[in-house]
Motif scaffolding. Sequence first.
Motif, PDB file in Angstrom:
ATOM      1  N   ALA A 213     -38.296  23.977 -38.661  1.00  0.00           N
ATOM      2  CA  ALA A 213     -38.155  23.280 -37.724  1.00  0.00           C
ATOM      3  C   ALA A 213     -37.331  23.638 -36.657  1.00  0.00           C
ATOM      4  O   ALA A 213     -37.984  24.404 -35.109  1.00  0.00           O
ATOM      5  CB  ALA A 213     -37.941  21.580 -37.899  1.00  0.00           C
ATOM      6  N   VAL A 214     -36.072  23.739 -36.938  1.00  0.00           N
ATOM      7  CA  VAL A 214     -35.354  24.222 -36.149  1.00  0.00           C
ATOM      8  C   VAL A 214     -36.080  25.534 -34.845  1.00  0.00           C
ATOM      9  O   VAL A 214     -36.042  26.050 -33.556  1.00  0.00           O
ATOM     10  CB  VAL A 214     -33.817  24.382 -36.331  1.00  0.00           C
ATOM     11  N   PHE A 215     -36.398  26.411 -36.482  1.00  0.00           N
ATOM     12  CA  PHE A 215     -36.766  27.496 -35.311  1.00  0.00           C
ATOM     13  C   PHE A 215     -38.575  27.948 -34.722  1.00  0.00           C
ATOM     14  O   PHE A 215     -38.784  28.329 -33.768  1.00  0.00           O
ATOM     15  CB  PHE A 215     -38.335  28.939 -36.712  1.00  0.00           C
ATOM     16  N   GLY A 216     -39.446  26.323 -35.459  1.00  0.00           N
ATOM     17  CA  GLY A 216     -39.632  26.431 -34.183  1.00  0.00           C
ATOM     18  C   GLY A 216     -40.035  25.516 -32.991  1.00  0.00           C
ATOM     19  O   GLY A 216     -40.424  25.649 -32.231  1.00  0.00           O
ATOM     20  N   ILE A 217     -38.545  24.515 -33.007  1.00  0.00           N
ATOM     21  CA  ILE A 217     -38.420  24.205 -31.981  1.00  0.00           C
ATOM     22  C   ILE A 217     -37.609  25.182 -31.031  1.00  0.00           C
ATOM     23  O   ILE A 217     -38.125  24.947 -29.873  1.00  0.00           O
ATOM     24  CB  ILE A 217     -37.648  22.923 -31.880  1.00  0.00           C
ATOM     25  N   LEU A 218     -37.151  26.003 -31.158  1.00  0.00           N
ATOM     26  CA  LEU A 218     -36.301  27.408 -30.091  1.00  0.00           C
ATOM     27  C   LEU A 218     -37.725  27.689 -29.799  1.00  0.00           C
ATOM     28  O   LEU A 218     -37.575  28.663 -28.877  1.00  0.00           O
ATOM     29  CB  LEU A 218     -35.682  28.725 -31.487  1.00  0.00           C
ATOM     30  N   PHE A 219     -39.463  27.997 -29.938  1.00  0.00           N
ATOM     31  CA  PHE A 219     -39.891  28.994 -29.399  1.00  0.00           C
ATOM     32  C   PHE A 219     -40.395  27.378 -28.000  1.00  0.00           C
ATOM     33  O   PHE A 219     -41.408  28.426 -28.073  1.00  0.00           O
ATOM     34  CB  PHE A 219     -40.625  29.014 -30.688  1.00  0.00           C
ATOM     35  N   ILE A 220     -40.321  26.612 -28.297  1.00  0.00           N
ATOM     36  CA  ILE A 220     -40.767  25.880 -26.534  1.00  0.00           C
ATOM     37  C   ILE A 220     -39.838  26.712 -26.247  1.00  0.00           C
ATOM     38  O   ILE A 220     -38.426  26.487 -25.822  1.00  0.00           O
ATOM     39  CB  ILE A 220     -39.832  24.428 -26.882  1.00  0.00           C
ATOM     40  N   PRO A 221     -40.846  27.230 -24.848  1.00  0.00           N
ATOM     41  CA  PRO A 221     -39.749  28.126 -24.042  1.00  0.00           C
ATOM     42  C   PRO A 221     -38.438  27.124 -23.148  1.00  0.00           C
ATOM     43  O   PRO A 221     -37.411  27.805 -23.337  1.00  0.00           O
ATOM     44  CB  PRO A 221     -41.137  27.855 -22.266  1.00  0.00           C
ATOM     45  N   GLU A 222     -38.805  25.805 -23.106  1.00  0.00           N
ATOM     46  CA  GLU A 222     -37.128  24.965 -21.802  1.00  0.00           C
ATOM     47  C   GLU A 222     -36.438  24.521 -22.718  1.00  0.00           C
ATOM     48  O   GLU A 222     -35.181  25.697 -22.710  1.00  0.00           O
ATOM     49  CB  GLU A 222     -37.855  23.927 -21.318  1.00  0.00           C
ATOM     50  N   VAL A 223     -36.053  24.678 -24.231  1.00  0.00           N
ATOM     51  CA  VAL A 223     -35.419  24.924 -25.218  1.00  0.00           C
ATOM     52  C   VAL A 223     -34.552  25.868 -25.522  1.00  0.00           C
ATOM     53  O   VAL A 223     -33.794  26.654 -25.433  1.00  0.00           O
ATOM     54  CB  VAL A 223     -36.228  24.116 -26.875  1.00  0.00           C
ATOM     55  N   ASN A 224     -36.330  27.420 -25.158  1.00  0.00           N
ATOM     56  CA  ASN A 224     -35.765  28.937 -25.692  1.00  0.00           C
ATOM     57  C   ASN A 224     -34.598  29.212 -24.751  1.00  0.00           C
ATOM     58  O   ASN A 224     -33.451  30.155 -25.132  1.00  0.00           O
ATOM     59  CB  ASN A 224     -36.512  29.432 -25.969  1.00  0.00           C
ATOM     60  N   HIS A 225     -34.951  29.117 -23.462  1.00  0.00           N
ATOM     61  CA  HIS A 225     -34.276  29.088 -21.830  1.00  0.00           C
ATOM     62  C   HIS A 225     -32.704  28.841 -21.903  1.00  0.00           C
ATOM     63  O   HIS A 225     -31.902  28.899 -21.886  1.00  0.00           O
ATOM     64  CB  HIS A 225     -35.193  28.486 -21.295  1.00  0.00           C
ATOM     65  N   ALA A 226     -32.855  28.000 -22.394  1.00  0.00           N
ATOM     66  CA  ALA A 226     -31.412  26.329 -22.314  1.00  0.00           C
ATOM     67  C   ALA A 226     -30.375  26.971 -23.805  1.00  0.00           C
ATOM     68  O   ALA A 226     -29.244  27.432 -23.299  1.00  0.00           O
ATOM     69  CB  ALA A 226     -31.692  25.241 -22.658  1.00  0.00           C
ATOM     70  N   PHE A 227     -31.343  27.371 -24.716  1.00  0.00           N
ATOM     71  CA  PHE A 227     -30.378  27.677 -25.781  1.00  0.00           C
ATOM     72  C   PHE A 227     -29.361  29.049 -25.574  1.00  0.00           C
ATOM     73  O   PHE A 227     -28.479  29.364 -25.693  1.00  0.00           O
ATOM     74  CB  PHE A 227     -31.015  27.739 -27.106  1.00  0.00           C
ATOM     75  N   PHE A 228     -30.414  30.379 -25.192  1.00  0.00           N
ATOM     76  CA  PHE A 228     -29.458  31.229 -24.786  1.00  0.00           C
ATOM     77  C   PHE A 228     -28.834  31.736 -23.570  1.00  0.00           C
ATOM     78  O   PHE A 228     -28.463  32.367 -23.486  1.00  0.00           O
ATOM     79  CB  PHE A 228     -31.334  32.494 -24.878  1.00  0.00           C
ATOM     80  N   GLY A 229     -29.545  30.724 -22.594  1.00  0.00           N
ATOM     81  CA  GLY A 229     -28.375  30.620 -21.733  1.00  0.00           C
ATOM     82  C   GLY A 229     -27.301  30.317 -21.808  1.00  0.00           C
ATOM     83  O   GLY A 229     -26.192  31.218 -21.817  1.00  0.00           O
ATOM     84  N   ALA A 230     -27.269  29.396 -22.941  1.00  0.00           N
ATOM     85  CA  ALA A 230     -25.260  28.421 -23.587  1.00  0.00           C
ATOM     86  C   ALA A 230     -25.446  30.061 -24.208  1.00  0.00           C
ATOM     87  O   ALA A 230     -23.650  30.346 -24.056  1.00  0.00           O
ATOM     88  CB  ALA A 230     -25.766  27.441 -23.929  1.00  0.00           C
TER      89      ALA A 230
END
Length: 267
Positions: A213-230
């Motif tokens: 589930a976590v891996f799938g959510i990280l494929f959402i572009p907005e979430v991915n951008h925010a996470f890797f920005g952090a």
Amino acid sequence: MTTATKRHGDRRISPVFLGIVAVMAVTGWAVWTDFSASPGIAVFLFVTSAWIVSLCLHEYAHARTALHSGDISIGTKGYLTLNPLVYTHALLSIVLPVLFVIMGGIGLPGGAVFIERGRIRGRWKHSLISAAGPLTNALFALVCTAPFWLNALAGVPLVFRFALAFLALLQITAAILNSLPVPGLDGYGVIEPWLSYKVRRQVEPYAPFGLLAVFGILFIPEVNHAFFGAIDAILRGLGISEAETYCGQDFYRFWQTSDACQAFVNR
């Protein structure tokens, strides 16, 4: 005498683990000296073997903490040998984490060691057992980033520097993601002993799906951008630029290495 010998064997470092460490050392040397005709392949083998070593240490930390907390069955299961082949879920523990790295550059360990929780008394001990894994990744990240924040990189080959930066990114993402309070991840294991029995029973069926589930959510572009920005912000604070981690991942994916990073190295 037989029992003593067996106990000693339960804690002897596995030849499998030593072989992985040897691959890490040899390929790390190949990256450092530019010995390989294809630096991308050497980076791939170096980072992958180092990542598997960190996975073994992650699970060893869980097992060792459980042993000292009261689960004396840990040794007989082979967890103290650092052998990844004895883990309860080899697919979740080794195969999927490596695939995650290849597909998305995400460090995300899976659950592996089976701990007999009934042998352990005290909620703090249970929480510490779960926390031991992510803390190991955080320590590994400190080791990888130390040359950067200590300004000790003079004379270090660029490709090795890039590989180390990418490995640091994997360790930081592993420490953060696995600390999330999601069922099936260590972060949930930290808080689980403090939850009511009713809540634990309601959450239990979802534990096998938490990692995916976590891996799938990280494929959402907005979430991915925010996470890797952090993540990039944390790495910058440790002296690692976004360009270094990008080129590290670029060389890691040797089958699609861009000309930009290769040209940067060849300057």
